[in-house]
Design a protein around this motif. Structure first.
Motif, PDB file in Angstrom:
ATOM      1  N   ALA A 191     -16.963  -1.057   5.880  1.00 35.73           N
ATOM      2  CA  ALA A 191     -16.820   0.378   6.116  1.00 35.73           C
ATOM      3  C   ALA A 191     -15.556   0.674   6.914  1.00 35.73           C
ATOM      4  CB  ALA A 191     -18.053   0.893   6.856  1.00 35.73           C
ATOM      5  N   LEU A 192     -15.299  -0.120   7.944  1.00 42.07           N
ATOM      6  CA  LEU A 192     -14.111   0.096   8.767  1.00 42.07           C
ATOM      7  C   LEU A 192     -12.830  -0.106   7.968  1.00 42.07           C
ATOM      8  CD1 LEU A 192     -12.859   0.490  11.641  1.00 42.07           C
ATOM      9  CD2 LEU A 192     -12.966  -1.999  11.872  1.00 42.07           C
ATOM     10  N   LEU A 193     -12.770  -1.210   7.218  1.00 45.93           N
ATOM     11  CA  LEU A 193     -11.541  -1.531   6.494  1.00 45.93           C
ATOM     12  C   LEU A 193     -11.303  -0.610   5.308  1.00 45.93           C
ATOM     13  CD1 LEU A 193     -11.676  -5.435   6.554  1.00 45.93           C
ATOM     14  CD2 LEU A 193     -10.391  -3.899   8.046  1.00 45.93           C
ATOM     15  N   SER A 194     -12.361  -0.046   4.747  1.00 48.09           N
ATOM     16  CA  SER A 194     -12.155   0.886   3.630  1.00 48.09           C
ATOM     17  C   SER A 194     -11.408   2.136   4.079  1.00 48.09           C
ATOM     18  CB  SER A 194     -13.505   1.280   3.017  1.00 48.09           C
ATOM     19  OG  SER A 194     -14.278   2.039   3.934  1.00 48.09           O
ATOM     20  N   LEU A 195     -11.530   2.501   5.349  1.00 50.19           N
ATOM     21  CA  LEU A 195     -10.844   3.693   5.855  1.00 50.19           C
ATOM     22  C   LEU A 195      -9.364   3.443   6.101  1.00 50.19           C
ATOM     23  CD1 LEU A 195     -13.538   4.954   8.392  1.00 50.19           C
ATOM     24  CD2 LEU A 195     -13.055   5.833   6.105  1.00 50.19           C
ATOM     25  N   ARG A 196      -8.939   2.158   6.096  1.00 50.13           N
ATOM     26  CA  ARG A 196      -7.521   1.848   6.305  1.00 50.13           C
ATOM     27  C   ARG A 196      -6.723   1.899   5.010  1.00 50.13           C
ATOM     28  NH1 ARG A 196      -5.700  -2.779   7.623  1.00 50.13           N
ATOM     29  NH2 ARG A 196      -4.122  -2.135   9.153  1.00 50.13           N
ATOM     30  N   GLU A 197      -7.395   1.905   3.866  1.00 53.40           N
ATOM     31  CA  GLU A 197      -6.719   1.761   2.587  1.00 53.40           C
ATOM     32  C   GLU A 197      -6.441   3.111   1.934  1.00 53.40           C
ATOM     33  OE1 GLU A 197      -5.635  -1.069   1.546  1.00 53.40           O
ATOM     34  OE2 GLU A 197      -6.639  -2.312   3.060  1.00 53.40           O
ATOM     35  N   GLY A 222     -12.025  14.289   8.350  1.00 57.01           N
ATOM     36  CA  GLY A 222     -11.073  13.666   9.280  1.00 57.01           C
ATOM     37  C   GLY A 222     -10.483  12.372   8.748  1.00 57.01           C
ATOM     38  N   TRP A 223     -10.533  12.200   7.430  1.00 62.57           N
ATOM     39  CA  TRP A 223     -10.097  10.931   6.837  1.00 62.57           C
ATOM     40  C   TRP A 223      -8.639  10.624   7.131  1.00 62.57           C
ATOM     41  CZ3 TRP A 223      -6.420   9.836   3.049  1.00 62.57           C
ATOM     42  CH2 TRP A 223      -6.419   8.516   2.601  1.00 62.57           C
ATOM     43  N   ARG A 276      -4.764   7.064   9.519  1.00 60.63           N
ATOM     44  CA  ARG A 276      -3.535   6.799  10.273  1.00 60.63           C
ATOM     45  C   ARG A 276      -3.824   5.982  11.521  1.00 60.63           C
ATOM     46  NH1 ARG A 276      -2.263  12.279   8.860  1.00 60.63           N
ATOM     47  NH2 ARG A 276      -3.053  12.954  10.896  1.00 60.63           N
ATOM     48  N   ALA A 277      -4.924   6.307  12.204  1.00 60.01           N
ATOM     49  CA  ALA A 277      -5.251   5.569  13.430  1.00 60.01           C
ATOM     50  C   ALA A 277      -5.575   4.105  13.137  1.00 60.01           C
ATOM     51  CB  ALA A 277      -6.423   6.239  14.135  1.00 60.01           C
ATOM     52  N   LEU A 278      -6.349   3.877  12.083  1.00 59.20           N
ATOM     53  CA  LEU A 278      -6.711   2.503  11.754  1.00 59.20           C
ATOM     54  C   LEU A 278      -5.535   1.742  11.162  1.00 59.20           C
ATOM     55  CD1 LEU A 278     -10.271   3.085  10.246  1.00 59.20           C
ATOM     56  CD2 LEU A 278      -9.719   1.981  12.425  1.00 59.20           C
ATOM     57  N   ALA A 279      -4.727   2.402  10.342  1.00 57.73           N
ATOM     58  CA  ALA A 279      -3.561   1.726   9.745  1.00 57.73           C
ATOM     59  C   ALA A 279      -2.556   1.330  10.805  1.00 57.73           C
ATOM     60  CB  ALA A 279      -2.912   2.630   8.700  1.00 57.73           C
ATOM     61  N   ALA A 280      -2.514   2.097  11.910  1.00 54.53           N
ATOM     62  CA  ALA A 280      -1.579   1.774  12.990  1.00 54.53           C
ATOM     63  C   ALA A 280      -2.026   0.576  13.810  1.00 54.53           C
ATOM     64  CB  ALA A 280      -1.402   2.994  13.904  1.00 54.53           C
ATOM     65  N   ASP A 333      -2.363   5.546  -5.612  1.00 53.58           N
ATOM     66  CA  ASP A 333      -2.281   5.820  -4.175  1.00 53.58           C
ATOM     67  C   ASP A 333      -2.933   7.168  -3.906  1.00 53.58           C
ATOM     68  OD1 ASP A 333      -1.667   6.273  -1.544  1.00 53.58           O
ATOM     69  OD2 ASP A 333       0.434   5.681  -1.714  1.00 53.58           O
ATOM     70  N   SER A 334      -4.017   7.177  -3.128  1.00 54.79           N
ATOM     71  CA  SER A 334      -4.770   8.415  -2.910  1.00 54.79           C
ATOM     72  C   SER A 334      -3.952   9.469  -2.184  1.00 54.79           C
ATOM     73  CB  SER A 334      -6.056   8.122  -2.126  1.00 54.79           C
ATOM     74  OG  SER A 334      -5.743   7.569  -0.858  1.00 54.79           O
ATOM     75  N   THR A 335      -2.929   9.065  -1.417  1.00 55.44           N
ATOM     76  CA  THR A 335      -2.110  10.056  -0.709  1.00 55.44           C
ATOM     77  C   THR A 335      -1.159  10.784  -1.649  1.00 55.44           C
ATOM     78  OG1 THR A 335      -0.441   8.381  -0.165  1.00 55.44           O
ATOM     79  CG2 THR A 335      -2.244   8.709   1.406  1.00 55.44           C
ATOM     80  N   ARG A 336      -0.989  10.269  -2.867  1.00 60.17           N
ATOM     81  CA  ARG A 336      -0.080  10.899  -3.837  1.00 60.17           C
ATOM     82  C   ARG A 336      -0.837  11.580  -4.966  1.00 60.17           C
ATOM     83  NH1 ARG A 336       4.178   6.548  -5.745  1.00 60.17           N
ATOM     84  NH2 ARG A 336       5.031   8.449  -6.713  1.00 60.17           N
ATOM     85  N   LEU A 337      -2.145  11.609  -4.883  1.00 64.20           N
ATOM     86  CA  LEU A 337      -2.955  12.172  -5.952  1.00 64.20           C
ATOM     87  C   LEU A 337      -3.628  13.456  -5.492  1.00 64.20           C
ATOM     88  CD1 LEU A 337      -4.653   8.894  -7.248  1.00 64.20           C
ATOM     89  CD2 LEU A 337      -2.777  10.137  -8.338  1.00 64.20           C
TER      90      LEU A 337
END
Length: 774
Positions: free
Chosen positions: A284-290, A513-514, A519-523, A352-356
């Motif tokens: 669950a934690l790592l899925s939010l980083r992708e 708040g995704w 961003r917080a987890l990716a950092a 890439d979900s940020t581009r869709l």
């Protein structure tokens, strides 16, 4: 239809399909007929299995070891077989269009078919040895599928990582299976499941730990989960097949299969519960980083696998039903969403979900399919995902005295709601964003499979009783006793309904708040630099350094050191073992010993002469003295034929050595230093002492004449010969003699080739010299 025929059809179809598609690649559009036919065959067994409980077929394999190719279809294995072939039919259809025009489409379908056959063999195997064979075959086939693009470094790394982790777990499973077979006295799974008391066996803890390790590696439990997201470099059809109904579920299947045997053992419950809960939270934690749709779905699969393992560990009677229901639900929506992600990537040019965003305007049918599967993944009514989630919550509320499983399940399911929103709502709704390609709905072959799977999720939600009998049969196999599976969409106003509502609200909050969470987890670089994936890279680098050091230390290039190390290890191991076992003995002298007591002294003097010889000629002559002395020993012990053979061989050997080896140019007679000679002398004396003590111990053992009596009695009537030595060599040990002759012949051919090559090289050099002089 026989189970053996179904499994063999899948396995043998792999090379046939490769040859067919190499001839006519467009025929790949019909490849889905193979898994569809197999699915129909397994569906035809459903009434028999539901009525009788199981169907068993046994084919002799290794009778001397008690190993048979035993296949058994009960509720659990038949459910897996239907999922493998049923979902496989849609994936084969999808892959034919997804990879249309690919140069290696024949190779892809051959590997995919092999993988499907290996999975069917593993879930249907009723023999532990057969299960292990198919288990490892799935690892090999998945390696080939993940590494489908070997020209890419990421593909090679992911394939190697998946192979090493799953095969390493397979070795642990092999050890556990051997211990289990020894404890049970049989390798037949059906017989093991029928036994009582295996959980109290002294080796039970070792069996549980080893089996769990093998299953955890295959089903990506923490910390062995890193290979699963990395496998997303494979083509989307592979990802959809591996994550929905095949590879990653095989470990879950094994744990579910052995749950009736060890379900009451504290170590079993503790291991599975700990690994399952940790895997749920980690995924669950790592899925939010992708942001990559496939990797997001991959980590959600990790969450689901943790959920399944947790449900197996729970002692509540409803846990088995919840596990089976969730297994079906996850297979349906995960295969659908992976294929949708592939469609988006194929048609829009990115995943890439940020581009869709806003793809529903250009891809309305794909958006509808994704929405149906996403709602089932989020556990909303009236989808079958809601039915399964209610059962999961009920089993966790009643099956554990701790609040921890329920709390972890709420957090994990809430994240799954958010993931479903990212994959479906965020990608398909909202403002339309520019993409590398102009998106549009895919061809029918690509869109039909996911659409039918999404519709099936809705149908089973509205009428869950359609799968009730199969779920009940599979849950009974997991629980080890008959269960009353009740699947319904509405249970009334219950605590489970309240938990579902709370999970949905928490999931919506996480979805809103995704971006901030992502961003917080990716950092947090520490998650990547200190996680299992980075640990794998460090382990591989350390292994390479160890191999380099070991090579430098062992592979010195010195034949003397190689021989010395070999003699020390062999002599020390044999000597210490014989001493520890009390196997050393001294023979009592007989009356005739005085007649040839001088021979050992002569042999020792000859050996000393070999060691002290300063020139090659003297050494050869001294070595001949040893051989002739040994021939005298044979002669005095009543073996004149063997003695004369030894005389002949020794004479020929001396002549050859003097004629051939003696003419070779030796730069120095002995390059060893004095300390090296002393070390070599100590090794030689020690090894010779061990060999002598062993031979003396053999002489001290009473002679067993049964074999000699057999040869004497059988020599004339069976081999028509009176010379026992010749008869043994030519008739009774004919294959050994043939092998020795073959080795000598090959050595002679190799020597002749080397000498001929040397002559040609000299002739060529001479010709070049003449040309240069001219």
């Amino acid at each position: 239809m026989p189970l053996t025929l179904l499994v063999l059809t899948a396995l043998l179809s792999a090379p046939l399909l490769w040859a067919l598609l190499r001839w006519r690649a467009p025929l790949a559009a019909l490849a889905w007929l193979l898994p569809a036919a197999l699915c129909a065959g397994f569906a035809g067994l459903l009434p028999e299995v539901l009525a009788s409980g199981a169907r068993v077929e046994v084919r002799p394999w290794i009778p001397s070891l008690g190993v048979a190719l035993a296949l058994r279809a009960d509720g659990l294995s038949l459910l897996f077989a239907l999922l493998i072939t049923g979902i496989g039919s849609f994936i084969f259809l999808y892959a034919a269009r997804y990879l249309a025009g690919h140069a290696d489409i024949a190779r892809f379908f051959a590997r995919l078919t092999l993988f499907m056959g290996a999975m069917l063999g593993a879930v249907l195997a009723d023999d532990l040895i057969a299960l292990l064979v198919f288990w490892e075959l799935t690892s090999l086939a998945s390696f080939l599928l993940i590494g489908f693009a070997p020209e890419q470094a990421a593909s090679r790394r992911a394939a190697q990582q998946g192979l090493l982790i799953t095969v390493g777990g397979g070795l642990a499973l092999l050890a556990g299976a051997i211990l289990l077979g020894q404890a049970a006295g049989t390798f037949r799974l059906s017989e093991i499941l029928a036994m009582d008391g295996l959980a109290s066996h002294p080796n039970a803890a070792w069996v549980i730990a080893l089996v769990a390790l093998g299953a955890f590696a295959k089903s990506a439990q923490v910390p062995l989960h890193a290979w699963l997201p990395n496998a997303m470099v494979a083509p989307t059809p592979v990802s959809a097949f591996l994550h929905s109904a095949t590879m990653v579920k095989l470990g879950v299947y094994l744990l579910a299969r052995l749950n009736p045997v060890y379900g009451e053992h504290a170590l079993w419950t503790g291991l599975l519960l700990t690994a399952g809960l940790a895997t749920m939270l980690t995924g669950a934690l790592l899925s939010l980083r992708e942001t990559d749709l496939k990797r997001v779905l991959a980590y959600s699969t990790v969450v689901s696998l943790g959920t399944l393992v947790t449900l197996i560990a729970l002692p509540h009677p409803l846990a088995a039903t919840a596990m089976v229901a969730f297994l079906i639900v996850h297979a349906l929506y995960k295969a659908c969403l992976f294929m949708v992600a592939g469609i988006v990537d194929h048609e829009a040019g990115t995943r890439d979900s940020t581009r869709l965003g806003g793809l529903a305007r250009r891809m309305p049918l794909t958006a509808a399919t994704a929405l149906l599967a996403g709602l089932s993944m989020a556990g909303l009514p009236p989808f079958v995902g809601f039915v399964a989630k209610e059962l999961v919550y009920e089993a966790q509320l009643s099956g554990s005295a701790s609040w921890l499983p329920v709390a972890v399940a709420i957090v994990a399911n809430a994240v799954m709601v958010a993931v479903a929103g990212v994959v479906t709502v965020r990608a398909f709704w909202g403002p339309l964003r520019p993409t590398p390609h102009t998106p549009h709905d895919p061809p029918l072959a690509m869109g039909l499979g996911p659409a039918l799977l999404a519709a099936l999720g809705l149908l089973l939600g509205l009428a869950p009783g359609l799968a009730g009998d199969l779920v009940q049969a599979a849950a009974s196999a997991v629980a080890g006793h008959a269960t009353a599976a009740t699947l319904s969409l509405w249970h009334g106003l219950t605590p489970m309904l309240a938990l579902s509502a709370f999970t949905l609200a928490l999931g919506l909050a996480i979805y809103r708040g995704w971006e901030r969470l992502h961003r917080a987890l990716a950092a947090r670089e520490a998650i990547a630099t200190h996680g299992p994936d980075a640990a794998y890279d460090r382990a591989m680098a350390a292994l390479q350094r160890l191999a380099l050091w070991q090579t430098r230390a062992i592979q010195s290039g010195s034949l003397r050191r190689y021989l010395g190390a070999t003699l020390v290890v062999v002599g020390g191991a044999v000597g210490l073992t014989a001493f520890a076992r009390g196997a050393l003995a001294w023979p009592s002298p007989d009356g005739a010993a005085s007649l040839y007591a001088l021979l050992p002294a002569l042999l020792l003097l000859a050996a000393w002469a070999v060691v002290r010889a300063r020139g090659f000629l003297r050494g050869v002559v001294a070595a001949g003295m040893v051989g002739f002395g040994l021939a005298l020993v044979f002669l005095f012990h009543g073996a004149p034929d063997l003695a004369f053979t030894q005389f002949s061989v020794e004479a020929v050997a001396i002549v050859v050595l003097l004629a051939v080896v003696g003419r070779l140019p030796f730069a120095r007679e002995d390059a060893r230093t004095a300390p090296q000679r002393r070390v070599d002398a100590a090794i030689a004396i020690g090894f010779g002492a061990v060999a002598s003590l062993l031979l003396l111990s053999v002489l001290a053992t009473p002679f067993d004449e049964r074999l000699s009596d057999f040869f004497r009695a059988a020599s004339v009537p069976e081999a028509h010969g009176r010379n026992l030595v010749n008869v043994i060599i030519v008739d009774f040990r004919a294959l050994d003699t043939l092998g020795e002759i073959t080795v000598l012949a090959l050595a002679a051919l190799a020597a002749a080739a080397v000498l001929a090559g040397t002559r040609r090289s000299r002739a060529t050099d001479a010709a070049h010299e003449e040309e240069g002089a001219a």
